[in-house]
Design a protein around this motif. Structure first.
Motif, PDB file in Angstrom:
ATOM      1  N   ARG A 109       0.895   3.256 -13.602  1.00 36.45           N
ATOM      2  CA  ARG A 109       1.603   2.880 -12.373  1.00 36.45           C
ATOM      3  C   ARG A 109       2.867   2.081 -12.651  1.00 36.45           C
ATOM      4  NH1 ARG A 109      -2.118  -0.917  -9.496  1.00 36.45           N
ATOM      5  NH2 ARG A 109      -2.085  -1.732 -11.605  1.00 36.45           N
ATOM      6  N   ALA A 111       1.517  -6.101 -10.926  1.00 39.01           N
ATOM      7  CA  ALA A 111       0.680  -4.942 -11.244  1.00 39.01           C
ATOM      8  C   ALA A 111      -0.798  -5.270 -11.129  1.00 39.01           C
ATOM      9  CB  ALA A 111       1.003  -4.430 -12.645  1.00 39.01           C
ATOM     10  N   SER A 112      -1.172  -6.500 -11.431  1.00 41.56           N
ATOM     11  CA  SER A 112      -2.574  -6.907 -11.341  1.00 41.56           C
ATOM     12  C   SER A 112      -3.083  -6.917  -9.906  1.00 41.56           C
ATOM     13  CB  SER A 112      -2.757  -8.305 -11.952  1.00 41.56           C
ATOM     14  OG  SER A 112      -2.507  -8.280 -13.327  1.00 41.56           O
ATOM     15  N   PRO A 119      -1.925  -2.323  -4.996  1.00 35.77           N
ATOM     16  CA  PRO A 119      -2.911  -1.268  -4.770  1.00 35.77           C
ATOM     17  C   PRO A 119      -2.772  -0.127  -5.786  1.00 35.77           C
ATOM     18  CG  PRO A 119      -1.849  -1.902  -2.708  1.00 35.77           C
ATOM     19  CD  PRO A 119      -1.080  -2.550  -3.816  1.00 35.77           C
ATOM     20  N   ALA A 120      -3.823   0.623  -5.935  1.00 38.38           N
ATOM     21  CA  ALA A 120      -3.849   1.723  -6.911  1.00 38.38           C
ATOM     22  C   ALA A 120      -2.790   2.779  -6.619  1.00 38.38           C
ATOM     23  CB  ALA A 120      -5.239   2.353  -6.938  1.00 38.38           C
ATOM     24  N   ASP A 121      -2.379   2.923  -5.349  1.00 36.60           N
ATOM     25  CA  ASP A 121      -1.399   3.954  -4.998  1.00 36.60           C
ATOM     26  C   ASP A 121       0.035   3.428  -4.981  1.00 36.60           C
ATOM     27  OD1 ASP A 121      -1.579   2.372  -2.746  1.00 36.60           O
ATOM     28  OD2 ASP A 121      -1.873   4.031  -1.349  1.00 36.60           O
ATOM     29  N   CYS A 122       0.257   2.271  -5.561  1.00 37.41           N
ATOM     30  CA  CYS A 122       1.578   1.650  -5.626  1.00 37.41           C
ATOM     31  C   CYS A 122       2.164   1.880  -7.019  1.00 37.41           C
ATOM     32  CB  CYS A 122       1.421   0.152  -5.368  1.00 37.41           C
ATOM     33  SG  CYS A 122       2.970  -0.732  -5.159  1.00 37.41           S
ATOM     34  N   THR A 123       3.492   1.932  -7.093  1.00 33.71           N
ATOM     35  CA  THR A 123       4.163   2.035  -8.389  1.00 33.71           C
ATOM     36  C   THR A 123       5.126   0.864  -8.550  1.00 33.71           C
ATOM     37  OG1 THR A 123       5.918   3.437  -7.492  1.00 33.71           O
ATOM     38  CG2 THR A 123       4.016   4.554  -8.470  1.00 33.71           C
ATOM     39  N   ASP A 162      -1.173   1.300 -18.311  1.00 34.19           N
ATOM     40  CA  ASP A 162      -1.082   1.334 -16.845  1.00 34.19           C
ATOM     41  C   ASP A 162      -0.008   2.327 -16.409  1.00 34.19           C
ATOM     42  OD1 ASP A 162      -0.966   0.899 -14.104  1.00 34.19           O
ATOM     43  OD2 ASP A 162      -1.191  -1.270 -14.301  1.00 34.19           O
ATOM     44  N   VAL A 208       0.841  -1.195   0.000  1.00 34.65           N
ATOM     45  CA  VAL A 208       0.000   0.000   0.000  1.00 34.65           C
ATOM     46  C   VAL A 208       0.878   1.248   0.000  1.00 34.65           C
ATOM     47  CG1 VAL A 208      -1.776   1.271   1.256  1.00 34.65           C
ATOM     48  CG2 VAL A 208      -1.820  -1.234   1.213  1.00 34.65           C
TER      49      VAL A 208
END
Length: 194
Positions: free
Chosen positions: A97, A66-67, A70-74, A95, A47
Motif C-alpha cells: 500500500r 501506514a500503521s 485502512p487496508a484500501d488506502c494507499t 507493505d 477509507v
C-alpha cells in the motif's frame, strides 16, 4: 505507549543513517511521536483514499500513517535524498500500500492527485499548489512549528511566519494550530473547503 511495528522499523532505519529522532536544529529529523500519533488519527479516516507525503526522511511519519490507514488506502511518500529514500524503501518493503519514490515531491505528487491527506514535512513555497492537490474535504498538515507562546517577544515569527500566513490566509482552507503534548512543538492543519 507501544509503538507500531512499522514505526519501530523506521526508527531503526533512522539509526542506520544517523538521522536524529528529535529536532536539534542541525538538519532534517524524524517526525516526533506527537506528530506521528496525530497523523495516524487522520490517516485512519482515509477509507479508500490516497495519502501523500512530501519529505519521507527514513519513513517515520509515513510509518505512523501506514500503521493506521485502512487496508484500501494507499500512501505515496517522496524523498529527494537517495540514502534516506533507500532506507525508507527497506522499511516499507513488505507493505504494497506504500510507495516510496525518490524525486521532487511536488512533481511526483501532482501526477497522483487528488489526496485525502497531505503531510507537508517541509517549507511552504509550494503550499498553494498543494491545496490544488487536495480533494474537497482533504487535509494538509505541516509540522516543525514553534507555538506562539514559546516564541521570544522579539521573534520575527510573531508577525511574519510564512507557514501560519499560508494556513490562515488561504481562502480554500479552514485551519487551526494544534500544540503537541510536549508543548514545545505544534502542527498546522487545514481542511480544503472549496
Amino acid at each position: 505507549m507501544d509503538l507500531p511495528e512499522l514505526v519501530l522499523r523506521a526508527h531503526a532505519a533512522a539509526a542506520d543513517v544517523a538521522m536524529p529522532l528529535t529536532r536539534d536544529g542541525t538538519g532534517p529529523s524524524c517526525s516526533l511521536p506527537g506528530v506521528g500519533r496525530f497523523l495516524a488519527v487522520l490517516a485512519a479516516g482515509c477509507v479508500g483514499g490516497t495519502i501523500g507525503e512530501l519529505g519521507t526522511g527514513v519513513g517515520v511519519g509515513a510509518a505512523w500513517m501506514a500503521s493506521a490507514m485502512p487496508a484500501d488506502c494507499t500512501l505515496v511518500t517522496v524523498e529527494l535524498d537517495q540514502t534516506r529514500a533507500t532506507a525508507a524503501h527497506r522499511v516499507f518493503a513488505d507493505d504494497p500500500r506504500v510507495e516510496v519514490v525518490r524525486g521532487d515531491a511536488l512533481t511526483v505528487l501532482s501526477t497522483r492527485a487528488p489526496y485525502d491527506l497531505l503531510f507537508a514535512d517541509g517549507g511552504t513555497a509550494e503550499a498553494p499548489t498543494l491545496v490544488d492537490l487536495l480533494r474537497i474535504g482533504g487535509r494538509i498538515v505541516s509540522d516543525d512549528v514553534t507555538p506562539l507562546d514559546l516564541l521570544p517577544a522579539d521573534s520575527p515569527f510573531r508577525t511574519n511566519d510564512a507557514k501560519r500566513e499560508f494556513y490562515f490566509g488561504e481562502p480554500r482552507l479552514i485551519s487551526t494550530e494544534v500544540v503537541l503534548p510536549d508543548r514545545q512543538n505544534s502542527l498546522l492543519v487545514g481542511t480544503r473547503v472549496r
